[in-house]
Design an enzyme around this catalytic site. Structure first.
Site, mmCIF file in Angstrom:
data_model
loop_
_atom_site.group_PDB
_atom_site.id
_atom_site.type_symbol
_atom_site.label_atom_id
_atom_site.label_comp_id
_atom_site.label_asym_id
_atom_site.label_seq_id
_atom_site.Cartn_x
_atom_site.Cartn_y
_atom_site.Cartn_z
ATOM 1 N N GLU A 38 45.287 74.758 37.856
ATOM 2 C CA GLU A 38 46.665 75.221 38.100
ATOM 3 C C GLU A 38 47.662 74.312 37.382
ATOM 4 O OE1 GLU A 38 48.088 74.996 42.129
ATOM 5 O OE2 GLU A 38 49.958 76.003 41.635
ATOM 6 N N ARG A 39 47.415 73.015 37.467
ATOM 7 C CA ARG A 39 48.350 72.067 36.824
ATOM 8 C C ARG A 39 48.292 72.185 35.311
ATOM 9 N NH1 ARG A 39 46.723 67.972 41.572
ATOM 10 N NH2 ARG A 39 48.193 68.877 43.042
ATOM 11 N N ARG A 43 74.198 79.905 12.400
ATOM 12 C CA ARG A 43 75.530 79.556 12.900
ATOM 13 C C ARG A 43 76.200 78.528 11.974
ATOM 14 N NH1 ARG A 43 80.337 80.193 15.492
ATOM 15 N NH2 ARG A 43 80.970 78.302 16.600
ATOM 16 N N GLY A 74 75.756 75.226 21.502
ATOM 17 C CA GLY A 74 77.149 75.045 21.897
ATOM 18 C C GLY A 74 77.461 75.854 23.150
ATOM 19 N N GLY A 127 53.741 73.196 41.904
ATOM 20 C CA GLY A 127 52.398 72.790 41.458
ATOM 21 C C GLY A 127 52.108 71.336 41.788
HETATM 22 C C1 LIG Z 1 60.224 78.319 42.228
HETATM 23 C C2 LIG Z 1 59.239 77.770 43.212
HETATM 24 C C3 LIG Z 1 58.057 78.455 43.459
HETATM 25 C C4 LIG Z 1 57.133 77.943 44.358
HETATM 26 N N1 LIG Z 1 56.009 78.651 44.582
HETATM 27 C C5 LIG Z 1 55.108 78.216 45.488
HETATM 28 C C6 LIG Z 1 53.931 78.960 45.784
HETATM 29 O O1 LIG Z 1 53.698 80.002 45.194
HETATM 30 N N2 LIG Z 1 53.084 78.488 46.723
HETATM 31 C C7 LIG Z 1 53.319 77.328 47.393
HETATM 32 O O2 LIG Z 1 52.539 76.961 48.253
HETATM 33 N N3 LIG Z 1 54.423 76.602 47.126
HETATM 34 C C8 LIG Z 1 55.324 77.009 46.209
HETATM 35 N N4 LIG Z 1 56.440 76.259 45.943
HETATM 36 C C9 LIG Z 1 56.655 75.024 46.709
HETATM 37 C C10 LIG Z 1 56.398 73.780 45.864
HETATM 38 O O3 LIG Z 1 55.020 73.633 45.613
HETATM 39 C C11 LIG Z 1 56.992 72.573 46.619
HETATM 40 O O4 LIG Z 1 58.397 72.733 46.638
HETATM 41 C C12 LIG Z 1 56.607 71.254 45.957
HETATM 42 O O5 LIG Z 1 55.224 71.001 46.059
HETATM 43 C C13 LIG Z 1 57.351 70.057 46.555
HETATM 44 O O6 LIG Z 1 57.207 70.038 47.937
HETATM 45 P P1 LIG Z 1 58.518 69.971 48.848
HETATM 46 O O7 LIG Z 1 59.470 71.022 48.384
HETATM 47 O O8 LIG Z 1 58.055 69.992 50.249
HETATM 48 O O9 LIG Z 1 59.197 68.579 48.472
HETATM 49 P P2 LIG Z 1 59.065 67.213 49.285
HETATM 50 O O10 LIG Z 1 57.609 66.924 49.538
HETATM 51 O O11 LIG Z 1 60.004 67.229 50.436
HETATM 52 O O12 LIG Z 1 59.578 66.174 48.207
HETATM 53 C C14 LIG Z 1 60.950 65.763 48.080
HETATM 54 C C15 LIG Z 1 61.012 64.646 47.046
HETATM 55 O O13 LIG Z 1 60.259 63.525 47.522
HETATM 56 C C16 LIG Z 1 59.315 63.139 46.550
HETATM 57 N N5 LIG Z 1 58.089 62.656 47.182
HETATM 58 C C17 LIG Z 1 57.381 63.273 48.155
HETATM 59 N N6 LIG Z 1 56.284 62.551 48.468
HETATM 60 C C18 LIG Z 1 56.320 61.450 47.669
HETATM 61 C C19 LIG Z 1 55.456 60.314 47.521
HETATM 62 N N7 LIG Z 1 54.324 60.186 48.208
HETATM 63 N N8 LIG Z 1 55.809 59.381 46.615
HETATM 64 C C20 LIG Z 1 56.952 59.511 45.889
HETATM 65 N N9 LIG Z 1 57.797 60.565 45.988
HETATM 66 C C21 LIG Z 1 57.484 61.508 46.867
HETATM 67 C C22 LIG Z 1 59.016 64.420 45.792
HETATM 68 O O14 LIG Z 1 58.460 64.133 44.506
HETATM 69 C C23 LIG Z 1 60.398 65.040 45.703
HETATM 70 O O15 LIG Z 1 61.131 64.467 44.638
HETATM 71 C C24 LIG Z 1 57.387 76.729 45.037
HETATM 72 C C25 LIG Z 1 58.566 76.028 44.765
HETATM 73 C C26 LIG Z 1 59.480 76.530 43.862
HETATM 74 C C27 LIG Z 1 60.747 75.739 43.587
#
Ligand SMILES: Cc1cc2nc3c(=O)[nH]c(=O)nc-3n(C[C@H](O)[C@H](O)[C@H](O)COP(=O)(O)OP(=O)(O)OC[C@H]3O[C@@H](n4cnc5c(N)ncnc54)[C@H](O)[C@@H]3O)c2cc1C
Length: 195
Positions: free
Chosen positions: A60-61, A86, A157, A181
């Site tokens: 996936e990644r 342009r 621009g 991801g």
């Molecule tokens: C457009 C979109 C589509 C998506 N589609 C799917 C999907 O199909 N299926 C699905 O399951 N999910 C989906 N997601 C969810 C996505 O996988 C999560 O938003 C993402 O994994 C981050 O988790 P979170 O939002 O809970 O952020 P959080 O875990 O709350 O993280 C907040 C911040 O803290 C940082 N952070 C967290 N833990 C650590 C650590 N241990 N060390 C340092 N920094 C840390 C993170 O990097 C981030 O900057 C989607 C999200 C988006 C925006």
């Protein structure tokens, strides 16, 4: 892993979330409230679901890295065409040394990124793609995509800020690449754990 039919009692979908980009994707929250699933809907062995999902994470990644390189290459191609057509102050934007050097730099960085991604595709095909390489491909290529698309938009621009230009949509859409991801911070964490 369980297969759940849409419409099953207790299963519901939220309204599509109002995202800043990727408007064609109907991203929703899914709710499970005392859902009952027939035994026949079990996929694979009971208790092996987490392992099965984990096995696909590297692929996936890598898919995100592939789309990052391909998306950035497309943005660069649009930008090369636009800056050649342009004209500003009597010459094409593409004729200015700043433009030429930045386009050349992006072209070089994308070539380097593509080689690593291609190498990872080889590893997937031989079943050898590891967590670290997949994580490195994901964070590095999606960050490269962010830099490239941002720089490309600059060369458009004011037009680059208008949604009628694909570069504006690419800019908004690619922001999520560093978040989903597994965030790019988590990619670094995964690599760090192996050191
Ligand atoms: C457009 C979109 C589509 C998506 N589609 C799917 C999907 O199909 N299926 C699905 O399951 N999910 C989906 N997601 C969810 C996505 O996988 C999560 O938003 C993402 O994994 C981050 O988790 P979170 O939002 O809970 O952020 P959080 O875990 O709350 O993280 C907040 C911040 O803290 C940082 N952070 C967290 N833990 C650590 C650590 N241990 N060390 C340092 N920094 C840390 C993170 O990097 C981030 O900057 C989607 C999200 C988006 C925006």
């Amino acid at each position: 892993l369980l297969v759940l039919e849409a419409g099953a009692t207790g299963f519901s979908k939220g309204k599509p979330l109002k995202k800043i980009g990727m408007k064609a994707q109907d991203t929703c929250e899914l709710f499970f409230d005392n859902v009952r699933v027939p035994k026949a809907n079990l996929l694979g062995e009971e208790g092996s679901g987490f392992k099965a999902l984990m096995q696909e994470l590297a692929w996936e990644r890598l898919m995100l890295a592939i789309t990052a390189i391909a998306g950035a290459e497309t943005a660069l191609q649009h930008t090369i065409e636009y800056t050649k057509s342009r004209e500003v102050f009597g010459q094409p934007v593409a004729a200015y040394q700043n433009t030429r050097f930045k386009l050349a730099e992006m072209r070089g960085e994308l070539a380097i990124g593509r080689v690593f991604v291609d190498r990872c595709i080889d590893l997937v095909l031989s079943g050898e793609l590891g967590i670290e390489d997949a994580a490195a491909a994901k964070f590095w290529c999606t960050e490269l995509q962010g830099r490239v698309v941002d720089q490309c938009l600059q060369f458009f621009g004011g037009n680059g800020y208008m949604l009628e230009y694909p570069i504006a949509r690419a800019y908004i859409d690619c922001r999520a690449q560093r978040i989903y991801g597994g965030t790019n911070e988590m990619m670094r964490e995964l690599i760090a754990r192996t050191l």
